[in-house]
Design a protein around this motif. Structure first.
Motif, PDB file in Angstrom:
ATOM      1  N   GLY A 100      10.520 -14.213  15.609  1.00 26.49           N
ATOM      2  CA  GLY A 100      10.463 -13.259  14.523  1.00 26.49           C
ATOM      3  C   GLY A 100       9.094 -12.890  14.013  1.00 26.49           C
ATOM      4  O   GLY A 100       8.934 -11.879  13.328  1.00 26.49           O
ATOM      5  N   LYS A 101       8.058 -13.661  14.325  1.00 24.00           N
ATOM      6  CA  LYS A 101       6.743 -13.387  13.744  1.00 24.00           C
ATOM      7  C   LYS A 101       6.182 -12.062  14.249  1.00 24.00           C
ATOM      8  O   LYS A 101       6.549 -11.589  15.347  1.00 24.00           O
ATOM      9  CB  LYS A 101       5.772 -14.521  14.032  1.00 24.00           C
ATOM     10  CG  LYS A 101       5.381 -14.694  15.488  1.00 24.00           C
ATOM     11  CD  LYS A 101       4.453 -15.890  15.681  1.00 24.00           C
ATOM     12  CE  LYS A 101       5.062 -17.173  15.211  1.00 24.00           C
ATOM     13  NZ  LYS A 101       4.214 -18.348  15.454  1.00 24.00           N
ATOM     14  N   PRO A 102       5.285 -11.424  13.482  1.00 24.19           N
ATOM     15  CA  PRO A 102       4.675 -10.168  13.913  1.00 24.19           C
ATOM     16  C   PRO A 102       3.984 -10.312  15.270  1.00 24.19           C
ATOM     17  O   PRO A 102       3.440 -11.374  15.594  1.00 24.19           O
ATOM     18  CB  PRO A 102       3.663  -9.861  12.803  1.00 24.19           C
ATOM     19  CG  PRO A 102       4.201 -10.567  11.602  1.00 24.19           C
ATOM     20  CD  PRO A 102       4.838 -11.818  12.136  1.00 24.19           C
ATOM     21  N   LEU A 103       3.975  -9.235  16.044  1.00 24.51           N
ATOM     22  CA  LEU A 103       3.406  -9.277  17.388  1.00 24.51           C
ATOM     23  C   LEU A 103       1.955  -9.719  17.378  1.00 24.51           C
ATOM     24  O   LEU A 103       1.522 -10.471  18.251  1.00 24.51           O
ATOM     25  CB  LEU A 103       3.539  -7.901  18.055  1.00 24.51           C
ATOM     26  CG  LEU A 103       3.024  -7.803  19.488  1.00 24.51           C
ATOM     27  CD1 LEU A 103       3.756  -8.772  20.413  1.00 24.51           C
ATOM     28  CD2 LEU A 103       3.152  -6.367  20.002  1.00 24.51           C
ATOM     29  N   PRO A 156       8.984 -27.843  17.715  1.00 21.77           N
ATOM     30  CA  PRO A 156       9.690 -27.060  16.702  1.00 21.77           C
ATOM     31  C   PRO A 156       9.788 -25.583  17.053  1.00 21.77           C
ATOM     32  O   PRO A 156       9.223 -25.120  18.047  1.00 21.77           O
ATOM     33  CB  PRO A 156       8.806 -27.256  15.468  1.00 21.77           C
ATOM     34  CG  PRO A 156       7.419 -27.300  16.045  1.00 21.77           C
ATOM     35  CD  PRO A 156       7.556 -28.000  17.379  1.00 21.77           C
ATOM     36  N   TRP A 157      10.486 -24.847  16.179  1.00 17.88           N
ATOM     37  CA  TRP A 157      10.737 -23.429  16.424  1.00 17.88           C
ATOM     38  C   TRP A 157       9.664 -22.506  15.859  1.00 17.88           C
ATOM     39  O   TRP A 157       9.605 -21.342  16.227  1.00 17.88           O
ATOM     40  CB  TRP A 157      12.095 -23.025  15.827  1.00 17.88           C
ATOM     41  CG  TRP A 157      12.270 -23.408  14.389  1.00 17.88           C
ATOM     42  CD1 TRP A 157      12.924 -24.496  13.906  1.00 17.88           C
ATOM     43  CD2 TRP A 157      11.770 -22.715  13.238  1.00 17.88           C
ATOM     44  NE1 TRP A 157      12.865 -24.531  12.538  1.00 17.88           N
ATOM     45  CE2 TRP A 157      12.167 -23.440  12.099  1.00 17.88           C
ATOM     46  CE3 TRP A 157      11.017 -21.536  13.058  1.00 17.88           C
ATOM     47  CZ2 TRP A 157      11.837 -23.048  10.799  1.00 17.88           C
ATOM     48  CZ3 TRP A 157      10.695 -21.139  11.771  1.00 17.88           C
ATOM     49  CH2 TRP A 157      11.100 -21.892  10.656  1.00 17.88           C
ATOM     50  N   ASN A 158       8.820 -22.988  14.954  1.00 13.19           N
ATOM     51  CA  ASN A 158       7.930 -22.049  14.254  1.00 13.19           C
ATOM     52  C   ASN A 158       6.726 -21.611  15.081  1.00 13.19           C
ATOM     53  O   ASN A 158       6.196 -20.515  14.880  1.00 13.19           O
ATOM     54  CB  ASN A 158       7.490 -22.609  12.897  1.00 13.19           C
ATOM     55  CG  ASN A 158       6.827 -23.968  13.000  1.00 13.19           C
ATOM     56  OD1 ASN A 158       6.998 -24.699  13.976  1.00 13.19           O
ATOM     57  ND2 ASN A 158       6.067 -24.326  11.982  1.00 13.19           N
ATOM     58  N   PHE A 159       6.290 -22.454  16.008  1.00 15.61           N
ATOM     59  CA  PHE A 159       5.236 -22.072  16.962  1.00 15.61           C
ATOM     60  C   PHE A 159       5.713 -22.503  18.351  1.00 15.61           C
ATOM     61  O   PHE A 159       5.257 -23.510  18.894  1.00 15.61           O
ATOM     62  CB  PHE A 159       3.898 -22.717  16.588  1.00 15.61           C
ATOM     63  CG  PHE A 159       3.271 -22.127  15.362  1.00 15.61           C
ATOM     64  CD1 PHE A 159       2.404 -21.050  15.455  1.00 15.61           C
ATOM     65  CD2 PHE A 159       3.577 -22.624  14.106  1.00 15.61           C
ATOM     66  CE1 PHE A 159       1.844 -20.485  14.318  1.00 15.61           C
ATOM     67  CE2 PHE A 159       3.031 -22.070  12.962  1.00 15.61           C
ATOM     68  CZ  PHE A 159       2.155 -20.997  13.060  1.00 15.61           C
ATOM     69  N   ASN A 215       3.381 -16.049   9.450  1.00 13.00           N
ATOM     70  CA  ASN A 215       4.676 -16.500   9.958  1.00 13.00           C
ATOM     71  C   ASN A 215       5.695 -16.596   8.826  1.00 13.00           C
ATOM     72  O   ASN A 215       6.559 -17.474   8.815  1.00 13.00           O
ATOM     73  CB  ASN A 215       4.533 -17.846  10.673  1.00 13.00           C
ATOM     74  CG  ASN A 215       5.690 -18.139  11.609  1.00 13.00           C
ATOM     75  OD1 ASN A 215       6.467 -17.248  11.966  1.00 13.00           O
ATOM     76  ND2 ASN A 215       5.827 -19.392  12.004  1.00 13.00           N
ATOM     77  N   ALA A 216       5.598 -15.674   7.851  1.00 12.27           N
ATOM     78  CA  ALA A 216       6.503 -15.638   6.696  1.00 12.27           C
ATOM     79  C   ALA A 216       6.520 -16.962   5.941  1.00 12.27           C
ATOM     80  O   ALA A 216       7.532 -17.363   5.369  1.00 12.27           O
ATOM     81  CB  ALA A 216       7.914 -15.250   7.125  1.00 12.27           C
ATOM     82  N   GLY A 217       5.374 -17.649   5.942  1.00 11.52           N
ATOM     83  CA  GLY A 217       5.268 -18.920   5.236  1.00 11.52           C
ATOM     84  C   GLY A 217       5.854 -20.091   5.975  1.00 11.52           C
ATOM     85  O   GLY A 217       5.904 -21.209   5.445  1.00 11.52           O
TER      86      GLY A 217
END
Length: 529
Positions: free
Chosen positions: A144-147, A200-203, A329-331
């Protein structure tokens, strides 16, 4: 979870060893045009050479495999809820085969020269840079993070491959002055063995490469278990490794439910080291489960980062830093500014400036032009942010801007700034993982150091001041593994990333990062007289 028949019906090839459904560039979100990206430093051109296929099977022993059961896990785009792909839901037997493949490949890989291992890592590095656009678009679609942020993540991950390709040649030992004339004493470093990495999923790309790069450079083999929400960026690294000529079994990527795949990795006697990035709660569980086999463990766990702005700070620099570390990354980052402390004399001015910046940020799908804040990862994340905000407002906090789900709906939340908070609200004691910036007031340096340290976590902290003597002394006093002084970008391959206290132990990056993947061996040679 779907059956194998469901998967085949959805169009996945089922002949021979074909392992890919589609290409990364086949998205339902329009690509940015040349005119839209002409002025962007992060714009990446789409060429035929940069398009990679989307993997839908696991990479084990150099082959692409399905789950024995045929079951799969759907991977959804958090920005629009659409299906990005499916991956196997491996069972215990397939996971054991991945561990066995890594064990079988260990001797040949650790006996390869450091220069030979480095050559493969550099080919992987070059391939990642060649395919940056495809890799980044896939990352954005599943996470979901910006390109622009996805591009930066791909380049960051590639940087770890480059750094450890060279650092692997410098895993030096020692020649120790002897205590007796008839013997000689040497200490060498050897690879620890088979490594299990749970990420994890965030990175979903760089967090894996921080572990893969030093492990492979040290001569270890590895089994990677990515988060089930974002497994595609991990699986595609198997494709990159295959193209780079990495021998079969050296890197294995397995997907499935944590209580199945993770249980096998943690319990296996063949796995000599576990490296994990994720929540403190899960980290504690994995440490306990690893005790029976006495695995070496590295843990990069939760954070509660204080962001401290003193009254002599460069306000423009401080606001820029707060925006960068809070809303990236939306925090949803472990080193995000979780508690922003601003000295009383500049408090209102800082709050106004930060709120003005937050209100102007563009929220949208990560592949949409100019998006600065993407979606949260799921419904639970949205509900958590709403609950934390409700608790703060109920205790008298003031929402300066934002505070609600974004008008476009879905998993989007408005960039939010909250002021006049009490120290007792759950916003200050919980890792928010959302685009909410709580701003607290303080009066003295001693007070803010005490407040900043009043948490079980100790990952990252930030200080903004023009008095570098004061900044240096505060950095020493803060109980954190990393401190940025007038700097918000801490992650780099050349520095040790990691925390203390309940934020874990072990380091990723720098020469310290490869040490965790080696064992010391003392060799004493007698009869020398």
């Amino acid at each position: 979870m779907t059956t194998g028949a469901d998967t085949r019906a959805s169009g996945v090839a089922d002949e021979g060893n074909t392992m890919f459904r589609t290409t990364v560039s086949e998205t339902t979100v329009s690509k940015t045009t040349d005119s839209e990206t002409a002025d962007s430093e992060t714009a990446v051109s789409e060429t035929a050479a940069s398009v990679l296929p989307v993997p839908d099977r696991c990479y084990v022993g150099g082959k692409w495999i399905e789950a024995d059961s045929g079951d799969t896990i759907a991977v959804l785009d958090p920005g629009n809820g659409e299906l990005v792909g499916t991956v196997p839901a491996l069972g215990r037997s397939e996971t054991r085969r991945a561990v066995e493949a890594a064990a079988s490949a260990l001797d040949d890989w650790r006996n390869t020269t450091a220069a030979g291992r480095a050559a493969v890592l550099m080919r992987m590095h070059d391939l990642m840079l060649d395919h940056t656009d495809s890799l980044a678009r896939l990352l954005t679609r599943e996470q979901g993070k910006p390109l622009a942020e996805a591009v930066a993540e791909i380049r960051s991950g590639a940087g770890f491959l480059e750094f450890y390709a060279e650092e692997g040649k410098r895993t030096y030992g020692d020649v120790i002055p002897t205590d007796r004339t008839d013997r000689r004493i040497v200490v060498i470093r050897q690879p620890v063995g088979v490594v299990a990495a749970i990420t994890p999923w965030n990175f979903p790309s760089s967090m894996i490469l921080r572990k893969i790069a030093p492990a492979l450079a040290a001569g270890c083999t590895i089994v990677v278990k990515p988060a089930e929400l974002t497994p595609l960026s991990a699986l595609i690294l198997g494709y990159v490794a295959d193209l780079a000529g990495l021998p079969p079994g050296v890197l294995n990527v397995v997907t499935g439910e944590p209580d199945v795949v993770g249980e096998v990795l943690v319990a296996s006697d063949l796995v000599r080291k576990l490296t994990f990035t994720g929540s403190t709660e899960t980290g504690r569980h994995l440490i306990r489960e690893s005790a029976d086999t006495l695995k070496r463990v590295s843990m990069e766990l939760g954070g509660n980062a204080p962001f401290i702005v003193l009254d002599d700070a460069d306000l423009d620099l401080a606001v820029d830093g707060a925006v960068a570390t809070k809303f990236r990354n939306a925090g949803q980052t472990c080193i995000s500014a979780n508690r922003i402390y601003v000295q009383s004399g500049i408090y209102e001015q800082f709050v106004d400036r930060l709120a003005a910046r937050a209100a102007q940020m563009k929220v949208g799908h990560g592949l949409a032009p100019a998006t600065e804040v993407g979606p949260l990862i799921g419904d639970e994340a949205i509900a958590k942010v709403e609950s934390l905000l409700a608790d703060a407002v109920g205790s008298g906090a003031r929402v300066v801007t934002g505070g609600s789900r974004h008008p476009q709906g879905g998993l989007y939340f408005e960039p939010t700034v909250v002021a006049d908070l009490a120290d007792t609200t759950s916003l200050g004691s919980t890792e928010i993982f959302g685009p909410v910036a709580p701003v607290y007031r303080f009066d003295t340096v001693d007070e803010v150091v005490r407040l900043a340290n009043a948490t079980e976590h100790g990952l990252a902290a930030y200080i903004y001041t023009e008095n570098y003597r004061r900044g240096w002394l505060m950095a020493e006093a803060l109980e954190y593994g990393m401190v940025g002084v007038n700097e918000a970008a801490l992650a780099t391959a050349v520095a040790p990333f990691g925390g203390i206290k309940a934020s874990g132990f072990g380091r990723e990056g720098s020469r310290h990062g490869i040490v965790d993947y080696t064992e010391l061996k003392y060799i004493c040679v007698g009869g020398m007289s």
